[in-house]
Design a protein around this motif. Structure first.
Motif, PDB file in Angstrom:
ATOM      1  N   VAL A   1      12.857  11.892  12.443  1.00 43.35           N
ATOM      2  CA  VAL A   1      11.653  11.072  12.485  1.00 43.35           C
ATOM      3  C   VAL A   1      10.594  11.932  13.152  1.00 43.35           C
ATOM      4  CG1 VAL A   1      10.580   8.973  13.391  1.00 43.35           C
ATOM      5  CG2 VAL A   1      12.972   8.931  12.636  1.00 43.35           C
ATOM      6  N   LEU A   2       9.553  12.280  12.412  1.00 46.02           N
ATOM      7  CA  LEU A   2       8.527  13.165  12.943  1.00 46.02           C
ATOM      8  C   LEU A   2       7.408  12.391  13.642  1.00 46.02           C
ATOM      9  CD1 LEU A   2       8.282  15.737   9.999  1.00 46.02           C
ATOM     10  CD2 LEU A   2       9.796  15.763  11.994  1.00 46.02           C
ATOM     11  N   ALA A   3       7.174  11.160  13.240  1.00 45.34           N
ATOM     12  CA  ALA A   3       6.160  10.307  13.872  1.00 45.34           C
ATOM     13  C   ALA A   3       6.438   8.862  13.486  1.00 45.34           C
ATOM     14  CB  ALA A   3       4.760  10.708  13.416  1.00 45.34           C
ATOM     15  N   ASP A   4       6.115   7.938  14.377  1.00 48.96           N
ATOM     16  CA  ASP A   4       6.261   6.532  14.027  1.00 48.96           C
ATOM     17  C   ASP A   4       5.351   5.662  14.887  1.00 48.96           C
ATOM     18  OD1 ASP A   4       7.656   6.651  16.407  1.00 48.96           O
ATOM     19  OD2 ASP A   4       9.388   5.552  15.717  1.00 48.96           O
ATOM     20  N   GLY A   5       5.154   4.433  14.431  1.00 50.53           N
ATOM     21  CA  GLY A   5       4.370   3.461  15.171  1.00 50.53           C
ATOM     22  C   GLY A   5       2.866   3.637  15.054  1.00 50.53           C
ATOM     23  N   PHE A   6       2.385   4.378  14.070  1.00 50.43           N
ATOM     24  CA  PHE A   6       0.946   4.603  13.918  1.00 50.43           C
ATOM     25  C   PHE A   6       0.377   3.701  12.827  1.00 50.43           C
ATOM     26  CE2 PHE A   6       3.307   7.692  11.402  1.00 50.43           C
ATOM     27  CZ  PHE A   6       2.753   7.543  10.143  1.00 50.43           C
ATOM     28  N   ASP A   7      -0.933   3.518  12.872  1.00 49.68           N
ATOM     29  CA  ASP A   7      -1.647   2.725  11.868  1.00 49.68           C
ATOM     30  C   ASP A   7      -1.703   3.519  10.569  1.00 49.68           C
ATOM     31  OD1 ASP A   7      -3.505   1.426  10.225  1.00 49.68           O
ATOM     32  OD2 ASP A   7      -4.889   1.011  11.861  1.00 49.68           O
ATOM     33  N   ILE A   8      -1.192   2.955   9.485  1.00 46.85           N
ATOM     34  CA  ILE A   8      -1.122   3.641   8.196  1.00 46.85           C
ATOM     35  C   ILE A   8      -2.510   4.024   7.673  1.00 46.85           C
ATOM     36  CG2 ILE A   8      -1.160   1.612   6.684  1.00 46.85           C
ATOM     37  CD1 ILE A   8       1.340   4.440   6.285  1.00 46.85           C
ATOM     38  N   LEU A   9      -3.551   3.375   8.165  1.00 49.64           N
ATOM     39  CA  LEU A   9      -4.906   3.650   7.692  1.00 49.64           C
ATOM     40  C   LEU A   9      -5.574   4.848   8.371  1.00 49.64           C
ATOM     41  CD1 LEU A   9      -6.255   0.018   7.283  1.00 49.64           C
ATOM     42  CD2 LEU A   9      -5.456   1.594   5.508  1.00 49.64           C
TER      43      LEU A   9
ATOM     44  N   PHE B   1       0.848  -1.181   0.000  1.00 51.81           N
ATOM     45  CA  PHE B   1       0.000   0.000   0.000  1.00 51.81           C
ATOM     46  C   PHE B   1       0.888   1.238   0.000  1.00 51.81           C
ATOM     47  CE2 PHE B   1      -2.902   2.805   2.715  1.00 51.81           C
ATOM     48  CZ  PHE B   1      -3.610   3.266   1.634  1.00 51.81           C
ATOM     49  N   VAL B   2       0.733   2.080  -1.024  1.00 53.51           N
ATOM     50  CA  VAL B   2       1.518   3.316  -1.151  1.00 53.51           C
ATOM     51  C   VAL B   2       0.529   4.482  -1.260  1.00 53.51           C
ATOM     52  CG1 VAL B   2       3.353   4.492  -2.412  1.00 53.51           C
ATOM     53  CG2 VAL B   2       3.276   1.998  -2.387  1.00 53.51           C
ATOM     54  N   PRO B   3       0.018   4.954  -0.122  1.00 55.51           N
ATOM     55  CA  PRO B   3      -0.980   6.026  -0.179  1.00 55.51           C
ATOM     56  C   PRO B   3      -0.359   7.363  -0.571  1.00 55.51           C
ATOM     57  CG  PRO B   3      -0.428   5.536   2.091  1.00 55.51           C
ATOM     58  CD  PRO B   3       0.303   4.535   1.244  1.00 55.51           C
ATOM     59  N   PRO B   4      -0.996   8.096  -1.478  1.00 61.64           N
ATOM     60  CA  PRO B   4      -0.458   9.407  -1.861  1.00 61.64           C
ATOM     61  C   PRO B   4      -0.607  10.425  -0.733  1.00 61.64           C
ATOM     62  CG  PRO B   4      -2.495   8.924  -3.048  1.00 61.64           C
ATOM     63  CD  PRO B   4      -2.163   7.717  -2.242  1.00 61.64           C
ATOM     64  N   ILE B   5       0.443  11.207  -0.534  1.00 62.16           N
ATOM     65  CA  ILE B   5       0.427  12.265   0.484  1.00 62.16           C
ATOM     66  C   ILE B   5      -0.379  13.437  -0.070  1.00 62.16           C
ATOM     67  CG2 ILE B   5       1.849  13.904   1.785  1.00 62.16           C
ATOM     68  CD1 ILE B   5       4.084  11.759   1.691  1.00 62.16           C
TER      69      ILE B   5
ATOM     70  N   SER C   1      -8.195   5.934   0.679  1.00 60.01           N
ATOM     71  CA  SER C   1      -9.422   5.444   0.044  1.00 60.01           C
ATOM     72  C   SER C   1      -9.221   4.181  -0.804  1.00 60.01           C
ATOM     73  CB  SER C   1     -10.064   6.540  -0.806  1.00 60.01           C
ATOM     74  OG  SER C   1      -9.220   6.910  -1.878  1.00 60.01           O
ATOM     75  N   ASN C   2      -8.034   3.937  -1.292  1.00 58.55           N
ATOM     76  CA  ASN C   2      -7.780   2.750  -2.118  1.00 58.55           C
ATOM     77  C   ASN C   2      -6.952   1.695  -1.394  1.00 58.55           C
ATOM     78  OD1 ASN C   2      -9.205   3.619  -4.415  1.00 58.55           O
ATOM     79  ND2 ASN C   2      -7.499   4.946  -4.972  1.00 58.55           N
ATOM     80  N   ALA C   3      -7.059   1.666  -0.079  1.00 60.78           N
ATOM     81  CA  ALA C   3      -6.277   0.696   0.698  1.00 60.78           C
ATOM     82  C   ALA C   3      -6.755  -0.723   0.419  1.00 60.78           C
ATOM     83  CB  ALA C   3      -6.407   0.998   2.184  1.00 60.78           C
ATOM     84  N   PRO C   4      -5.815  -1.645   0.222  1.00 55.21           N
ATOM     85  CA  PRO C   4      -6.204  -3.047   0.033  1.00 55.21           C
ATOM     86  C   PRO C   4      -6.700  -3.644   1.352  1.00 55.21           C
ATOM     87  CG  PRO C   4      -3.827  -2.842   0.107  1.00 55.21           C
ATOM     88  CD  PRO C   4      -4.380  -1.451   0.135  1.00 55.21           C
ATOM     89  N   ALA C   5      -7.366  -4.774   1.272  1.00 54.73           N
ATOM     90  CA  ALA C   5      -7.906  -5.434   2.463  1.00 54.73           C
ATOM     91  C   ALA C   5      -6.810  -5.904   3.410  1.00 54.73           C
ATOM     92  CB  ALA C   5      -8.792  -6.600   2.049  1.00 54.73           C
ATOM     93  N   HIS C   6      -5.711  -6.351   2.852  1.00 53.97           N
ATOM     94  CA  HIS C   6      -4.612  -6.883   3.664  1.00 53.97           C
ATOM     95  C   HIS C   6      -3.328  -6.170   3.271  1.00 53.97           C
ATOM     96  CE1 HIS C   6      -7.233 -10.080   5.046  1.00 53.97           C
ATOM     97  NE2 HIS C   6      -7.612 -10.224   3.783  1.00 53.97           N
TER      98      HIS C   6
END
Length: 133
Positions: free
Chosen positions: A87-95, A36-40, A62-67
């Motif tokens: 590193v500005l943020a880490d460990g968060f859910d990409i969704l 999954f490569v979501p556009p910024i 919006s186009n995230a795959p199921a897995h």
């Protein structure tokens, strides 16, 4: 009784067939996970961030795959392509689609980009960081 040559041929054929039979299962397992490569979506080109302010980095989920192969995100700051080490943020859910970051103290007036990491990396357009509004 098998001769040595016949036994070798039989064992080789048996081993080859077990590899062939195992291949579809491993392919199915890999196919169940998607990169999954979501556009910024923010920051955008021309934005000006001020050191110390809180800013939202946003991306389109919006186009995230199921897995997703790697659902854990990280936000990095880049200058001229390479990562600056911030590193500005880490460990968060990409969704989640956005996360608030504190603008780091960097060289005044230079152009930077945000890198969103998860499965793969995605760069934002360049924007400026300054010490005053």
């Amino acid at each position: 009784m098998f001769s040595f040559n016949k036994l070798t041929v039989f064992a080789t054929a048996l081993a080859a067939s077990s590899v062939v039979l195992a291949t579809p299962a491993s392919v199915k397992k890999r196919a169940a996970l998607d990169v999954f490569v979501p556009p910024i979506t923010s920051p955008v080109a021309g934005d000006v961030w001020v050191v110390g302010q809180q800013k939202n980095v946003t991306w389109d989920t919006s186009n995230a795959p199921a897995h997703i192969t790697n659902p854990i995100g990280q936000i990095l700051l880049a200058k001229g392509g390479p990562i600056t080490g911030d590193v500005l943020a880490d460990g968060f859910d990409i969704l989640i689609g956005s996360i608030e970051v504190t603008v780091p103290d960097v060289v005044d007036g230079d152009d930077y980009a945000i890198i969103l990491l998860g499965d793969a990396s995605n760069y934002s357009p360049e924007f400026t960081i300054t010490h005053s509004a």
